[in-house]
Design an enzyme around this catalytic site. Structure first.
Site, PDB file in Angstrom:
ATOM      1  N   ASP A  23      -7.566  -0.704   3.549  1.00 15.27           N
ATOM      2  CA  ASP A  23      -7.113  -1.890   2.811  1.00 15.27           C
ATOM      3  C   ASP A  23      -7.254  -3.192   3.594  1.00 15.27           C
ATOM      4  O   ASP A  23      -6.614  -4.179   3.275  1.00 15.27           O
ATOM      5  CB  ASP A  23      -5.704  -1.709   2.228  1.00 15.27           C
ATOM      6  CG  ASP A  23      -4.702  -1.197   3.227  1.00 15.27           C
ATOM      7  OD1 ASP A  23      -4.931  -1.419   4.420  1.00 15.27           O
ATOM      8  OD2 ASP A  23      -3.714  -0.576   2.814  1.00 15.27           O
ATOM      9  N   ASP A  70       0.879  -1.155   0.000  1.00  9.18           N
ATOM     10  CA  ASP A  70       0.000   0.000   0.000  1.00  9.18           C
ATOM     11  C   ASP A  70       0.930   1.220   0.000  1.00  9.18           C
ATOM     12  O   ASP A  70       2.073   1.120   0.432  1.00  9.18           O
ATOM     13  CB  ASP A  70      -0.837  -0.074   1.278  1.00  9.18           C
ATOM     14  CG  ASP A  70      -1.618   1.183   1.545  1.00  9.18           C
ATOM     15  OD1 ASP A  70      -2.306   1.646   0.624  1.00  9.18           O
ATOM     16  OD2 ASP A  70      -1.552   1.692   2.675  1.00  9.18           O
ATOM     17  N   ASP A 126      -1.201  -0.631   5.779  1.00 12.09           N
ATOM     18  CA  ASP A 126      -1.450  -0.094   7.119  1.00 12.09           C
ATOM     19  C   ASP A 126      -2.877  -0.346   7.573  1.00 12.09           C
ATOM     20  O   ASP A 126      -3.229  -0.081   8.709  1.00 12.09           O
ATOM     21  CB  ASP A 126      -1.133   1.404   7.170  1.00 12.09           C
ATOM     22  CG  ASP A 126      -2.053   2.219   6.282  1.00 12.09           C
ATOM     23  OD1 ASP A 126      -2.799   1.630   5.499  1.00 12.09           O
ATOM     24  OD2 ASP A 126      -2.017   3.444   6.382  1.00 12.09           O
TER      25      ASP A 126
HETATM   26  P1  ADP Z   1      -3.818   4.585   0.059  1.00  9.31           P
HETATM   27  O1  ADP Z   1      -4.462   3.557  -0.788  1.00  9.31           O
HETATM   28  O2  ADP Z   1      -2.653   5.207  -0.635  1.00  9.31           O
HETATM   29  O3  ADP Z   1      -3.461   4.083   1.417  1.00  9.31           O
HETATM   30  P2  ADP Z   1      -6.391   5.687   0.894  1.00  9.31           P
HETATM   31  O4  ADP Z   1      -7.120   4.509   0.348  1.00  9.31           O
HETATM   32  O5  ADP Z   1      -6.318   5.853   2.356  1.00  9.31           O
HETATM   33  O6  ADP Z   1      -4.914   5.777   0.257  1.00  9.31           O
HETATM   34  O7  ADP Z   1      -7.045   7.000   0.276  1.00  9.31           O
HETATM   35  C1  ADP Z   1      -7.157   7.132  -1.100  1.00  9.31           C
HETATM   36  C2  ADP Z   1      -7.568   8.525  -1.518  1.00  9.31           C
HETATM   37  O8  ADP Z   1      -8.917   8.750  -1.100  1.00  9.31           O
HETATM   38  C3  ADP Z   1      -6.766   9.623  -0.894  1.00  9.31           C
HETATM   39  O9  ADP Z   1      -5.622   9.912  -1.636  1.00  9.31           O
HETATM   40  C4  ADP Z   1      -7.762  10.784  -0.890  1.00  9.31           C
HETATM   41  O10 ADP Z   1      -7.759  11.391  -2.159  1.00  9.31           O
HETATM   42  C5  ADP Z   1      -9.089  10.096  -0.704  1.00  9.31           C
HETATM   43  N1  ADP Z   1      -9.566  10.097   0.707  1.00  9.31           N
HETATM   44  C6  ADP Z   1      -9.787   9.019   1.492  1.00  9.31           C
HETATM   45  N2  ADP Z   1     -10.234   9.378   2.710  1.00  9.31           N
HETATM   46  C7  ADP Z   1     -10.260  10.720   2.704  1.00  9.31           C
HETATM   47  C8  ADP Z   1     -10.617  11.708   3.675  1.00  9.31           C
HETATM   48  N3  ADP Z   1     -11.015  11.399   4.909  1.00  9.31           N
HETATM   49  N4  ADP Z   1     -10.542  13.003   3.289  1.00  9.31           N
HETATM   50  C9  ADP Z   1     -10.135  13.349   2.071  1.00  9.31           C
HETATM   51  N5  ADP Z   1      -9.770  12.480   1.123  1.00  9.31           N
HETATM   52  C10 ADP Z   1      -9.836  11.179   1.421  1.00  9.31           C
HETATM   53 MG    MG Z   2      -3.229   3.206   3.328  1.00 14.15          MG
END
Ligand code: ADP
Ligand code: MG
Length: 348
Positions: free
Chosen positions: A248, A55, A244
């Site tokens: 996911d 991730d 993390d």
């Molecule tokens: P990753 O897969 O890299 O761990 P996440 O799945 O946590 O990232 O989040 C993916 C995307 O969704 C973020 O880059 C953001 O654009 C959006 N996102 C998710 N949760 C939030 C939130 N609480 N506020 C704003 N944007 C969010």
């Molecule tokens: Mg993540």
């Protein structure tokens, strides 16, 4: 007498003791490296891993965001964008949300606001100042709001109120210092593919992928897309996922071996995962695979050794060349050798 000799040799102590002891040793070696392994079967499964997917946010990067720039739409003030975003994010514990609250001031968590967080996309909120959306470009587009694409790198939070675009907030994260080495180690030990899966936008992911030299990047993935992406890399048994757990958890459960970050990781992720990295270092992925291979090798050595020696002494016993002393060696002696060999796994 011969019957007695054969009876002593055929006692399976060595086999019965050394195999589980080898796995215990492997689990112990892993824990000394700060990896909690949930069972011997996990160490066994590591042998088949061909693809390791990470991730991005919180795993390869620190997952500690900071607001770096605010770009409001014309006629809107920066403060207004930040204020709206902070209201929307006030109930979220996503690292992005925390950075926005940090920048705006914690008083927003006292506001009366109804929020609905869509995992991997953003938050929709209802406040007396209006209906607010804060999240990815895809999230706002879903609600019929067109957004610009900034040419600055980093993760973007788009903000809209009452169906009108207000502006965007750039938040930046930094790479974990161990990430590049982690990818290199995996390549060096013969892992065919190191991939990165992220819910972030493409340009937010590209610089990380480039800096770390991962083989494949999949961006703009929702939690369920991550499962599909991992499946596309090959049979489940050959895939390992390190994450993390924020957005996911499904893919942690769907991977051949799911590894969660224990420090930053969500509680559910720690429960679902097969192994937990306590110090949050992605470099532990390679350590874990190494320990799995070593444990397996030592367990097999013990199986071959104990059955081999017993078979030889048994033949000697049948033809009358081995007496009780040899039989005792083939039983207790081999058991001791197997225990000593198994103890090597614990030393890592
Ligand atoms: P990753 O897969 O890299 O761990 P996440 O799945 O946590 O990232 O989040 C993916 C995307 O969704 C973020 O880059 C953001 O654009 C959006 N996102 C998710 N949760 C939030 C939130 N609480 N506020 C704003 N944007 C969010
Ligand atoms: Mg993540």
């Amino acid at each position: 007498y011969r019957a007695l000799v054969l009876l002593v040799i055929s006692c399976p102590c060595a086999l019965v003791i050394s195999v589980p002891l080898g796995y215990f040793g492997g689990i112990g070696a892993a824990s000394r490296k700060g990896i909690l392994v949930k069972g011997g079967n996990v160490l066994d499964a590591l042998r088949d891993i061909k693809t390791v997917a990470f991730d991005k946010t919180g795993t390869l990067t620190r997952g500690v965001f900071e607001v770096s720039r605010i770009l409001p739409r014309e006629g809107v003030e920066e403060k207004e964008v930040l204020h709206a975003a902070a209201l929307a994010e006030s109930r979220s514990n996503h690292p992005i949300a925390r950075s926005i609250l940090q920048a705006a001031g914690m008083q927003y968590i006292l506001e009366k606001v109804e929020t609905h967080e869509v995992s991997g996309k953003g938050v929709a909120a209802r406040h007396k100042s209006g209906d607010i959306l804060a999240g990815s470009a895809a999230f706002l587009k879903e609600h019929g709001i067109a957004v610009p694409e900034p040419d600055a790198p980093g993760t973007v939070v788009y903000v809209a109120r009452n169906g009108a675009y207000l502006g965007l907030i750039l938040v930046s994260d930094i790479l974990r210092p161990e990430s590049a080495q982690a990818v290199r180690d995996l390549h060096d030990m013969g892992i065919a593919k190191v991939a990165m899966l992220t819910g972030d936008r493409r340009s937010g992911a590209a610089w990380v992928a480039e800096a770390l030299k991962v083989d494949e990047v999949r961006a703009e993935l929702l939690p369920e897309d991550k499962v599909a992406a991992l499946e596309s890399f090959g049979p489940k048994e050959q895939t390992m996922f390190v994450g993390d757990g924020i957005n996911d958890a499904p893919v942690l459960a769907g991977a051949g071996v799911g590894v969660a970050m224990g420090g930053l990781g969500a509680q559910a992720a720690v429960e679902i995962a097969d192994a937990v990295i306590l110090d949050d270092s992605p470099a532990r992925a390679a350590d874990l695979i190494r320990i799995g291979a070593r444990t397996r090798a030592i367990v097999w050595q013990n199986i071959v050794m104990s059955i081999g020696i017993k078979a030889v002494v048994m033949i000697l016993g049948i033809v009358g060349l081995a007496g009780l002393w040899e039989a005792v060696f083939a039983d207790v002696g081999v058991a001791l050798l197997a225990v000593l060999n198994a103890a090597r796994t614990a030393r890592g």
